[in-house]
Enzyme design. Structure first.
Site, mmCIF file in Angstrom:
data_model
loop_
_atom_site.group_PDB
_atom_site.id
_atom_site.type_symbol
_atom_site.label_atom_id
_atom_site.label_comp_id
_atom_site.label_asym_id
_atom_site.label_seq_id
_atom_site.Cartn_x
_atom_site.Cartn_y
_atom_site.Cartn_z
ATOM 1 N N HIS A 293 -6.304 0.477 -0.983
ATOM 2 C CA HIS A 293 -6.419 -0.882 -0.621
ATOM 3 C C HIS A 293 -7.773 -1.465 -1.300
ATOM 4 O O HIS A 293 -8.846 -1.826 -0.670
ATOM 5 C CB HIS A 293 -6.747 -0.755 0.852
ATOM 6 C CG HIS A 293 -5.699 -0.345 1.615
ATOM 7 N ND1 HIS A 293 -5.328 0.964 1.634
ATOM 8 C CD2 HIS A 293 -4.595 -1.154 2.495
ATOM 9 C CE1 HIS A 293 -4.066 0.976 2.906
ATOM 10 N NE2 HIS A 293 -3.793 -0.233 2.912
ATOM 11 N N ASP B 248 -7.376 5.874 -1.848
ATOM 12 C CA ASP B 248 -7.100 4.792 -1.182
ATOM 13 C C ASP B 248 -6.570 3.716 -2.014
ATOM 14 O O ASP B 248 -7.347 3.057 -2.763
ATOM 15 C CB ASP B 248 -8.371 3.989 -0.205
ATOM 16 C CG ASP B 248 -7.917 3.186 0.779
ATOM 17 O OD1 ASP B 248 -6.733 2.476 0.800
ATOM 18 O OD2 ASP B 248 -8.802 3.008 1.695
ATOM 19 N N CYS C 234 0.910 -1.132 0.051
ATOM 20 C CA CYS C 234 0.003 -0.094 0.176
ATOM 21 C C CYS C 234 0.714 1.289 -0.035
ATOM 22 O O CYS C 234 0.346 2.288 -0.573
ATOM 23 C CB CYS C 234 -0.982 0.000 1.108
ATOM 24 S SG CYS C 234 -0.252 -0.052 2.852
#
Length: 488
Positions: A373, A371, A131
């Site tokens: 993820h 993000d 990430c």
């Protein structure tokens, strides 16, 4: 077709942040990040057990980062929102549409699966450990867009925002109504082009008036350049800024595929990736040392000989900082806001504990972010007309400043020498807004002792080992080493 929405990400509503908790592939001394050695590295082909483990963990991460929990992000119509130095007030359709175009045009880079095996490992996905690499890629991509694309460029295929509410809120009211939701706005609106403020360091967010949104560009040459920028971050070994290349650079500091990376280490990896790329001869990346930006180092790095055809290299400046001890020092929030208001700021690599995010703006006391993820299938960017849909997000997300991890890397971009001078002035003014005695970082004349044109900010990618010294209030906190950065 719709651009992919991170509403498909595992967002937990109300009960706290979704974190990258240790899984079968993430075990090490501090509870994070190492893939078992048999999967990660070996002298020969992995055995059948390792292959089965790799397939199991890949399937598990695909489930973990690919399922949907619907939630909506609420935006206040009475407070300005700042996105990459641009200010929006959601009191008209033009303002909302301007924000939509700007947000969706940002390059969104997420976990991918089924890409070519990483050298020295059995891994074909970065789910669960990559990430921070993805957040770093997004910051570099934003810098490259500013470097290469026309001013205020917007992607021609921006889609409507999803999972958002625009509410009329009463600030500081102890009991306020639930608010009034507006319907989703159509992506078919068009608006005239507005010119960007020529000063890349302007501390005033570039205000838009109704009808003043940049128009999306559909010129073939411009869109071809957009596609080329995205391809540089593709998940295959030849991509100059892809995961494969970054993992190889990480080996120089002892990192391996499957390890966790911190924002400081990633900053140095990005610097080396740009320096070794054959795509750029007029762009450099500088990484600050010990919370100090040495102007002399940048001048020497960017000044070219007359025979080079130009007198200045554009520069991306990366500043690893720590904004507190174990948690964010609230005194630095106003300073971070003022930095995000600058046109020269290209975002912040950071996140919340154990969960890396790419911060690109704020509204009131909440940060706006992209993000990484979300696990998506790999896209073959070597194909001439590959789909760009999964590289752009149309579901903006926010989180409270109070949840921000103090370890982060701030990015800036200056195209010309004049822009760099404006950047120094504007950023210094923003830094002076801190209520703390000591600023987040400083600009000084001269050169750093360990700086060289070959090493560029020192010889080791873990060079900013004394990074904590810039925050004197946190010097006595118990932290062993730069491993603290790995906790993102």
């Amino acid at each position: 077709m719709n651009s992919v929405s991170p509403s498909a990400v595992q967002y937990i509503v109300g009960g706290g942040a979704h974190e990258d908790k240790p899984s079968a592939q993430s075990r090490c001394h501090n509870g994070h990040g190492s893939v078992p050695d048999g999967l990660r590295e070996g002298s020969g082909e992995p055995d059948e057990v390792d292959r089965l483990k790799a397939k199991f963990m890949s399937a598990w991460n695909n489930v973990k980062y690919g399922w949907t929990v619907k939630s909506k992000t609420t935006f206040n119509k009475t407070s300005p929102l700042v996105l990459l130095g641009q200010s929006y007030l959601f009191n008209s359709e033009d303002e909302v549409d301007g924000f939509r175009q700007a947000f969706v045009s940002c390059v969104w880079l997420t976990y991918r699966r089924e890409f070519p095996q990483l050298e020295g490992s059995s891994l074909t996905t970065d789910c669960g450990w990559g990430c921070m690499l993805r957040s770093g890629q997004m910051l570099l991509a934003q810098g490259l867009l500013q470097h290469l694309m026309p001013p205020d460029w917007r992607w021609a295929e921006c889609h409507p925002l999803t999972d958002v509410d625009f509410e009329v809120l009463k600030p500081r009211s102890p009991s306020r109504p639930a608010g009034m939701s507006l319907p989703s706005f159509s992506s078919s609106w068009t608006s005239p082009i507005s010119q960007r403020d020529p000063s890349s360091g302007s501390s005033e967010g570039h205000r838009r008036t109704p009808g003043g949104c940049p128009a999306a560009s559909n010129e073939p040459q411009v869109e071809a350049l957009h596609r080329k920028v995205v391809s540089w971050f593709g998940d295959h070994p030849s991509a100059p800024f892809g995961v494969h290349q970054l993992v190889e650079l990480g080996k120089e500091s002892g990192k391996r595929a499957g390890d966790w990376y911190g924002p400081s280490v990633v900053a140095h990896m990005l610097r080396k990736a740009v320096a070794r790329s054959t795509e750029f001869h007029n762009l450099a990346v500088y990484v600050a040392q010990d919370c100090t930006v040495y102007k002399g180092d940048i001048m020497r790095l960017c000044e070219l000989s007359e025979s080079a055809g130009t007198g200045w290299k554009s520069v991306i400046i990366l500043v690893p900082v720590r904004l507190g001890g174990e948690s964010l020092n609230p005194s630095y929030i106003e300073c971070v806001k003022n930095i995000l208001k600058l046109k020269c700021c290209i975002g912040i690599i950071g996140g919340k504990p154990k969960h890396s995010l790419f911060f690109i703006g704020f509204q009131d006391e909440q940060l706006l972010y992209l993000d990484p993820h979300y696990c998506q299938p790999v896209v073959d960017v070597t194909q001439g007309n590959f789909s760009l849909e999964s590289f752009h997000c149309n579901s903006p997300r926010k989180m409270s400043f109070s949840r921000m991890d103090p370890s982060c890397t701030i990015g800036f971009y200056a195209q010309t020498k004049k822009d760099f001078e404006c950047l120094c002035s504007a950023v210094s003014e923003a830094l002076s807004s801190s209520k703390e005695k000591y600023p987040i970082f400083t600009f000084v004349e001269g050169r750093g002792q360990n700086y060289g044109l070959e090493g560029q900010s020192g010889g080791s990618m873990d060079g900013p080992a004394n990074i904590f010294s810039c925050n004197r209030l946190s010097r006595n906190s118990k932290r062993g080493s730069t491993d603290e950065f790995v906790l993102l």
